[in-house]
Design an enzyme around this catalytic site. Structure first.
Site, PDB file in Angstrom:
ATOM      1  N   HIS A   1      63.968  59.938   0.107  1.00 30.07           N
ATOM      2  CA  HIS A   1      63.988  58.474  -0.045  1.00 30.07           C
ATOM      3  C   HIS A   1      62.637  57.933  -0.492  1.00 30.07           C
ATOM      4  O   HIS A   1      62.555  56.789  -0.941  1.00 30.07           O
ATOM      5  CB  HIS A   1      64.441  57.803   1.261  1.00 30.07           C
TER       6      HIS A   1
ATOM      7  N   SER B   1      56.458  58.228   5.957  1.00 33.97           N
ATOM      8  CA  SER B   1      57.591  59.053   5.536  1.00 33.97           C
ATOM      9  C   SER B   1      57.132  60.158   4.599  1.00 33.97           C
ATOM     10  O   SER B   1      56.430  59.907   3.618  1.00 33.97           O
ATOM     11  CB  SER B   1      58.643  58.190   4.835  1.00 33.97           C
TER      12      SER B   1
ATOM     13  N   ASP C   1      67.500  64.610   3.167  1.00 31.31           N
ATOM     14  CA  ASP C   1      66.385  63.711   2.870  1.00 31.31           C
ATOM     15  C   ASP C   1      65.087  64.485   2.626  1.00 31.31           C
ATOM     16  O   ASP C   1      64.007  64.039   3.018  1.00 31.31           O
ATOM     17  CB  ASP C   1      66.184  62.689   3.995  1.00 31.31           C
TER      18      ASP C   1
END
Length: 509
Positions: A149, A254, A179
């Site tokens: 993402h 992230s 992911d």
């Protein structure tokens, strides 16, 4: 010897023996107190050495895990570990151009009713979207792992090293379901990298460091502990086996590293639980064993992560099911369907069987089962412990690649039609497995990709949609789609299977 001299000798001997006895008793007392302190705090009592002794707790599996036992240990710093690992954590910048509607009324139901929807000639304005995240160098050649993402559908991806040096990067492999994405840069030199630890050895309470670039302020290090393992149903991705930590993780972290005290990578920071958008002390990381499986396929030349094919469907074991099966508590994955000729069928797996472990790893729910299968990978033989008709038995199953019953024949659709900009392909178990789509119908073709800003995207088609009918014609192959498209028409009707729901749509040409 006179009686006086004898008395003095006896007195002297008594004093010597008494001192020795006092010393022995004192030593025994010190040992007992030391043992008590060791039981309570993991260390010795007074007179203990400056360096920690070997952990003597009975049944201890790892001598390196114990509480600090002195002020010197409490004052220790993470700085040497940070200096060792931080150079391998990078910043990832992703940018893409999107087409913005020029009219604020586009997309409004009233506007679309009178002026049509999905008009390919509707004017749009380009706009640049940017995202910022983190990544981890896992190979000195420049292989980098991050979250899928973070890069999204970026047109340009740049990687900045810890010292600020920037490089253009290419996407080697990306997997939306887990992911995880793998990038590569060419620095023309060996880069610092992190070795990957075995995340199965991580325990709740272990100390960890999270390194990333929160809010774009620059590389930041936070510390905490592992709060929980095997967290599932978070709603952030299809992956369901996260490591939970209380180390502060914020937007921008992230794709960054979650590091154990050995200096090895134990997870990739992926998500936070927050109502405000900031850290609330609940962060989630993808375990390093899952990351290792994706990296391994990327290094093997794959452009997409391939999961092993079992040929069975599973549901969680509810309390009612557990009670009916005589289980003490609800756990495991119950088999709901077994496809004919699949590896599961060949091994003897039947509907109603409950898988309770794989290779000795307990299975608490279907997400844990999927995780164990994915980290094992195609080609490996695993041992399943199952509960079948009240008996616990073991089954050996060789994990295979999903079969490609028909060639995909992926085709790009263009021209004046609602599917302009979409890629369609013939359906096979391999393609459905790769795209994580469940479909048990006969016929149909699947949309594998949709160009940004295309007619198909503006109308609302989605990747994974299955075309069942177009203009009343049953669709079974890609050739059926191209045939109907070539005939054209002023009006179009579609029947679409989306996540098991049948949707009917009508459009004007």
């Amino acid at each position: 010897m006179s009686s006086k001299q004898l008395a003095q000798f006896v007195l002297l001997v008594g004093l010597v023996l008494g001192g020795a006895l006092v010393q022995v008793h004192a030593q025994n007392f010190e040992d007992k107190v030391g043992d008590l302190l060791e039981d309570l705090f993991g260390g010795k009592g007074s007179g203990r050495p400056e360096q920690p002794p070997t952990n003597r707790q009975a049944g201890a599996n790892d001598d390196s895990r114990r509480l600090p036992f002195s002020r010197n240990e409490i004052q220790l710093s993470f700085a040497p570990l940070v200096k060792q690992t931080a150079p391998a954590v990078v910043n990832v910048y992703a940018a893409r151009v999107v087409q913005q509607r020029s009219s604020p009324f586009q997309g409004d139901p009233f506007f679309d009713f009178f002026f049509g929807q999905g008009n390919p000639n509707a004017p749009t304005r380009p706009r640049m979207e940017q995202s910022l995240g983190s990544g981890v160098i896992v190979d000195p050649s420049g292989l980098i792992v991050t979250n899928n993402h973070v890069i999204g559908d970026a047109d340009e991806i740049k990687v900045a090293l810890a010292d600020g040096e920037e490089f253009e990067s290419e996407v080697v492999l990306r997997d939306e379901r887990s992911d995880v994405a793998v990038l590569r840069i060419d620095a023309k030199r060996k880069l610092p990298f992190l070795q990957i630890a075995d995340s199965d050895k991580v325990e709740v309470g272990d100390l960890v460091l999270a390194i990333g670039n929160p809010f774009g302020v620059g590389q930041t290090v936070t510390s905490g502990i592992v709060s929980a393992l095997a967290r599932t149903k978070l709603g952030v991705s299809d992956f369901g086996f996260f490591i939970q930590t209380d180390a502060a993780i914020n937007p921008g972290n992230s794709g960054g590293a979650l590091i154990g005290m050995s200096g090895r990578l134990i997870g990739i920071n992926s998500a936070i639980y927050s109502r405000s958008g900031g850290s609330n002390g609940i962060g989630f990381a993808i375990p390093s064993n899952m990351v290792r499986a994706v990296i391994s396929q990327a290094q093997g030349g794959a452009d997409a992560f391939e999961r092993p094919y079992l040929g069975a469907s599973f549901d969680p074991v509810t309390p009612a099911i557990a009670e009916s099966l005589g289980m003490r508590r609800p756990a495991g994955a119950i088999v709901t369907e077994v496809q004919k000729g699949s590896p599961a069928a060949k091994a003897g797996l039947n509907p109603g069987d409950v898988i309770i472990s794989i290779d000795g790893h307990a299975i608490e729910h279907p997400d844990a089962l999927n995780y164990r299968l994915e980290t094992a990978g195609p080609g490996k033989t695993v041992t399943l412990a199952i509960l079948s008709r009240g008996k616990k038995i073991a089954l050996d199953i060789k994990l295979e690649r999903a079969p490609e019953s028909v060639p995909a024949n992926e085709t790009h659709i263009s021209g004046e039609n609602p599917l302009n900009g979409a890629n369609v392909a013939n359906i096979s178990p391999r393609l459905l497995n790769r795209m994580n789509v469940r479909y048990r119908g006969d016929g149909g073709v699947i949309l594998t990709d949709i160009d940004r800003g295309s007619t198909a995207m503006r109308i609302g088609f989605r990747r994974g949609d299955i075309l069942v009918k177009i203009n009343g014609v049953d669709i079974r192959t890609v050739a059926d789609v191209t045939g109907v498209i070539e005939e054209g028409g002023r009006t179009w009707s579609f029947e679409i299977n989306r996540n098991g729901r049948l949707i009917r749509q009508f459009f004007r040409g």
